[in-house]
Design a protein around this motif. Sequence first.
Motif, short mmCIF file in Angstrom:
data_model
loop_
_atom_site.label_atom_id
_atom_site.label_comp_id
_atom_site.label_asym_id
_atom_site.label_seq_id
_atom_site.Cartn_x
_atom_site.Cartn_y
_atom_site.Cartn_z
N ALA A 1 0.39 -0.81 -0.52
CA ALA A 1 0.04 0.02 0.04
C ALA A 1 0.98 1.83 0.34
O ALA A 1 0.26 2.82 -0.03
CB ALA A 1 -1.31 0.59 0.99
N GLY A 2 1.98 1.12 0.76
CA GLY A 2 2.72 2.26 0.96
C GLY A 2 4.65 2.32 0.69
O GLY A 2 4.58 0.99 0.88
N GLY A 3 5.66 2.58 0.32
CA GLY A 3 6.66 1.96 0.54
C GLY A 3 7.42 1.08 -0.84
O GLY A 3 6.51 0.99 -1.83
N LYS A 4 8.47 0.50 -0.80
CA LYS A 4 8.73 0.18 -1.99
C LYS A 4 10.03 -1.63 -1.19
O LYS A 4 10.31 -1.70 0.22
CB LYS A 4 9.86 0.57 -2.63
CG LYS A 4 8.83 2.02 -3.18
CD LYS A 4 10.54 2.83 -3.88
CE LYS A 4 9.18 4.04 -4.63
NZ LYS A 4 10.16 4.89 -5.41
N ILE A 5 9.90 -2.42 -1.91
CA ILE A 5 10.86 -3.53 -2.25
C ILE A 5 11.63 -3.58 -3.06
O ILE A 5 11.56 -3.62 -4.30
CB ILE A 5 10.01 -4.88 -1.59
CG1 ILE A 5 8.76 -4.80 -0.40
CG2 ILE A 5 10.46 -5.94 -1.17
CD1 ILE A 5 7.86 -5.63 -0.23
N PHE A 6 13.26 -4.09 -2.46
CA PHE A 6 14.09 -3.57 -3.54
C PHE A 6 14.77 -4.58 -3.15
O PHE A 6 15.30 -5.94 -2.50
CB PHE A 6 14.94 -2.75 -3.49
CG PHE A 6 15.12 -1.41 -3.21
CD1 PHE A 6 14.27 -0.40 -5.02
CD2 PHE A 6 13.85 -0.70 -1.96
CE1 PHE A 6 14.04 0.38 -4.53
CE2 PHE A 6 14.04 0.52 -2.73
CZ PHE A 6 13.45 1.66 -3.43
#
Length: 584
Positions: free
Chosen positions: A395-400
């Motif tokens: 829903a928010g933020g990021k995964i790398f």
Amino acid sequence: MQTKTKETIKIYWRHAMKYKLFFVAIVISAIVIPTIDAILPLYLKKFIDILSNASGDVSSAIIGVLTMMAFWKFIQWIFFRTHGFIFVYLEPKIMADIANSCFAYLQRHSFGYFNNTFVGSLVKKVNRYTHAFESLADKVFYNFSHIIITTVIIIAVLLNKNIFLGLGMLAWLIIVAILNLVFSKYKYKYDTLSSEADTKNSALLSDTITNNANVKLFCGRDREAESYRNSNEEVRYLRSKSWRLAETFWAINSFFVAILQVGIYFVGYILWRHGSMTIGDFALLQAYILTIMDNSWQFGHLIVKTYEDFANAEEMTEVFMTPHEIVDVPNAKDLKYKSGEITFKDVDFCYNKTRYILKKFNLDIKPGEKIALVGPSGSGKSTILKLLLRMHDVAGGKIFIDGQNIAKVKQESLWKTVALVPQDPILFHRSLLENIRYGKPDATEDEVIEAAKTAHCHEFIDKLPEKYSTKVGERGVKLSGGERQRVAIARAILFDAPILVLDEATSSLDSESEKLIQDALNKLIADKTVVVVAHRLSTIMKMDRIIVMKNGEVVEQGNHDELLQNKCGLYAKLWRIQAGGFIK
């Protein structure tokens, strides 16, 4: 027609247009065949007029008429056979394409979509969709085309013969057509409700068959039988309602047909008295009335059945109209694996708008690091795995992964990089060889056996009568939990993804199976970045780092020994509970 009906037509049309030349040939033959049917009675009229007015030898005239009739019948036969052979080739082709499109579109739906939808109902929707196309195509190119073309030619001939006769027939047809359309549209809502009820009924049947062990062991047969009876009763009521409406309309339709037949003959008699009609005209009129009557019956029946077909197709069209929840962004690129570093940055996630599981969650996993996620149920452990595999979008933020945002790469490339060994692996109802090889279809049999040996499943497979050709049953039910788990690990070994995710991979196993699987896992996780979710803490003691979670937050982290030093910490508390349980 409703929006979904229009969408159904668009989808069917798109598939038919892949075969334009065949389609054009079908259309031409569908026009020629009824056209010849409509003009043949004109030769019958000439034949009877020649006989009724004969005053000498009329053999040459009769032979001329019969020759023309034979010629047109031969032309019709050629087109009819051409139409038939093309149709039996083309229709199964298009049906297969539609089924393939249904499969492809369904498979692109998210994990969440399948969690919220009964398998049995989806199977029913796909099957109905292809059969609805078959039924509609038959009606359009065999029935409706014949009805429309013959009716138009008949009206044109009658108008040319006598304007009042033609207008009377046209007025009757318009009234009957309007009644058919209005009635069918009214009946359509009951057809739709009947299809929906039938789909729910199939879903209930599928659910109880899948859970047949629970039904027996928890004495639920009578309850489930009652539920199925109630569901069946709803289907029966709606189907009966739809059929009663059809019978009512056909009774009204037959009344109009009787009026037409008597009325046209009466008008014909009046015209004959005034010398405007011959005996041949009466024969022509009789042939046309029989055709119109047949067309009228067919039209009413076909309209009703056509709406039923669209009602049957509507549910799958709704699936097509449901956008995929998780899609690749435009121009998405493949994930390029470098070292296996994973970063969660300010990640928010909620399963609904009010209940947040993760909020501003941050976690860095180093290349090749083995970490474990532990904590009470509902703390967000499994959610982290699902987000990493992109079963859900954040829903928010990021995964790398290695500095690449997983939301911006192709999902297929993500899944080639991150492999999952779940708590309860599901296998295909195929052979053990096919199940293990699923992650690497081109693997040799020797490679499969080597992976099976590493996963400690070769031992039990080799004892089976059919060995690697043994079918495992639906979802792998013919194997024990430990055997299924070892087959899943063998599959993951062969798949050889550089990042590995384990979700409670040993939580429900006996000690012997756990020992074998733990040994297999130790071989599997070597040289990989690994994320493990575990409730059984004894299985993650050797992890590089243990992340302790509560309410979606990291409350502690460190290795096993470091975490035990904090006597008041959550990990130490969980350890004491489990260790105490073991001692008891």
